[in-house]
Write a protein that holds these residues in place. Structure first.
Motif, PDB file in Angstrom:
ATOM      1  N   LYS A  27      14.125  10.244 -68.855  1.00  0.00           N
ATOM      2  CA  LYS A  27      13.018  10.042 -69.801  1.00  0.00           C
ATOM      3  C   LYS A  27      13.145  10.945 -71.028  1.00  0.00           C
ATOM      4  O   LYS A  27      12.716  10.592 -72.119  1.00  0.00           O
ATOM      5  N   SER A  28      13.770  12.097 -70.855  1.00  0.00           N
ATOM      6  CA  SER A  28      13.905  13.036 -71.975  1.00  0.00           C
ATOM      7  C   SER A  28      15.188  12.801 -72.780  1.00  0.00           C
ATOM      8  O   SER A  28      15.649  13.683 -73.487  1.00  0.00           O
TER       9      SER A  28
ATOM     10  N   TYR B   7      11.245   4.275 -63.902  1.00  0.00           N
ATOM     11  CA  TYR B   7      11.159   3.357 -62.762  1.00  0.00           C
ATOM     12  C   TYR B   7      11.551   4.018 -61.439  1.00  0.00           C
ATOM     13  O   TYR B   7      11.330   3.453 -60.374  1.00  0.00           O
ATOM     14  N   VAL B   8      12.127   5.225 -61.490  1.00  0.00           N
ATOM     15  CA  VAL B   8      12.451   5.971 -60.273  1.00  0.00           C
ATOM     16  C   VAL B   8      12.728   7.434 -60.654  1.00  0.00           C
ATOM     17  O   VAL B   8      13.133   7.715 -61.776  1.00  0.00           O
TER      18      VAL B   8
ATOM     19  N   HIS C  14      14.050   8.266 -64.450  1.00  0.00           N
ATOM     20  CA  HIS C  14      15.036   7.352 -65.023  1.00  0.00           C
ATOM     21  C   HIS C  14      14.410   6.223 -65.842  1.00  0.00           C
ATOM     22  O   HIS C  14      13.383   5.660 -65.468  1.00  0.00           O
ATOM     23  N   VAL C  15      15.089   5.912 -66.958  1.00  0.00           N
ATOM     24  CA  VAL C  15      14.671   4.858 -67.883  1.00  0.00           C
ATOM     25  C   VAL C  15      15.898   4.067 -68.325  1.00  0.00           C
ATOM     26  O   VAL C  15      17.029   4.506 -68.147  1.00  0.00           O
ATOM     27  N   MET C  16      15.652   2.909 -68.918  1.00  0.00           N
ATOM     28  CA  MET C  16      16.691   2.126 -69.578  1.00  0.00           C
ATOM     29  C   MET C  16      16.325   2.059 -71.051  1.00  0.00           C
ATOM     30  O   MET C  16      15.160   2.224 -71.417  1.00  0.00           O
TER      31      MET C  16
ATOM     32  N   ARG D  32      11.946  -1.623 -55.727  1.00  0.00           N
ATOM     33  CA  ARG D  32      12.023  -0.459 -54.853  1.00  0.00           C
ATOM     34  C   ARG D  32      13.437   0.104 -54.999  1.00  0.00           C
ATOM     35  O   ARG D  32      14.374  -0.425 -54.410  1.00  0.00           O
ATOM     36  N   VAL D  33      13.545   1.149 -55.800  1.00  0.00           N
ATOM     37  CA  VAL D  33      14.844   1.739 -56.088  1.00  0.00           C
ATOM     38  C   VAL D  33      14.990   3.026 -55.287  1.00  0.00           C
ATOM     39  O   VAL D  33      14.111   3.884 -55.326  1.00  0.00           O
ATOM     40  N   THR D  34      16.109   3.139 -54.584  1.00  0.00           N
ATOM     41  CA  THR D  34      16.386   4.347 -53.826  1.00  0.00           C
ATOM     42  C   THR D  34      17.573   5.053 -54.488  1.00  0.00           C
ATOM     43  O   THR D  34      18.676   4.500 -54.503  1.00  0.00           O
TER      44      THR D  34
END
Length: 166
Positions: free
Chosen positions: A113-114, A127-128, A140-142, A163-165
């Motif tokens: 995110k940063s 998203y995770v 985490h981002v895209m 559901r991201v692991t």
């Protein structure tokens, strides 16, 4: 006590609100919008994705398509929009510049995110979360094209339902 002037102002405000609502409904305009039509263009078309190698998030084998958490998510997102994917390999700064110049629709590479790239790209919501090698939490981002808010919202909604692991 309400004066005649107060009633007239209230009536005019209500009239303007109704007119604006009617015009928006009649125009077929959906909000948010994509000025470049990204979501519409990829639906049944091609999703241009920049990929930067980053461990389990994005693995770039010498031969074959990208592997990892994010390419798998992109494949599922593309499938929901009946889109083919064109993978564009590169390093972060080059891919972000390609995104800025509208040559790509999105960039993946295990971004946090940063990320320093927010001057040139929009980012999804986180998203995770994961923990990096220094014990720090990474959200985490895209990355996507700036201003293509309908596409970004669609991608955000998709990611929030996964559901991201890590």
């Amino acid at each position: 006590m309400t004066t005649g002037m107060g009633r007239r102002t209230t009536s005019l405000s209500a009239l303007w609100a109704a007119l604006l609502l009617a015009l928006t409904g009649c125009s077929g305009l959906s909000i948010p919008t994509d000025p470049l039509g990204t979501l519409e263009e990829i639906t049944g078309g091609t999703l241009q994705v920049g990929v930067a190698d980053n461990g389990k998030w994005v693995k770039l084998p010498a031969n074959g398509e990208p592997q990892g958490i994010e390419p798998d998510l992109v494949r599922e997102f593309a499938a929901r929009h009946n889109a083919e994917i064109e993978w564009n390999r590169g390093v972060e700064h080059e891919l972000v510049l390609d995104l800025k110049h509208k040559e790509l629709d999105m960039v993946i590479g295990g971004f946090g995110k940063s990320t320093p790239w927010t001057k040139h790209a929009a980012k999804t919501r986180s998203y995770v979360k994961s923990t990096n090698e220094h014990g720090q939490t990474v959200n985490h981002v895209m990355l996507t094209l700036m201003g293509e808010n309908r596409f970004l919202l669609e991608l955000d909604q998709f990611l929030l339902n996964q559901r991201v692991t890590p």
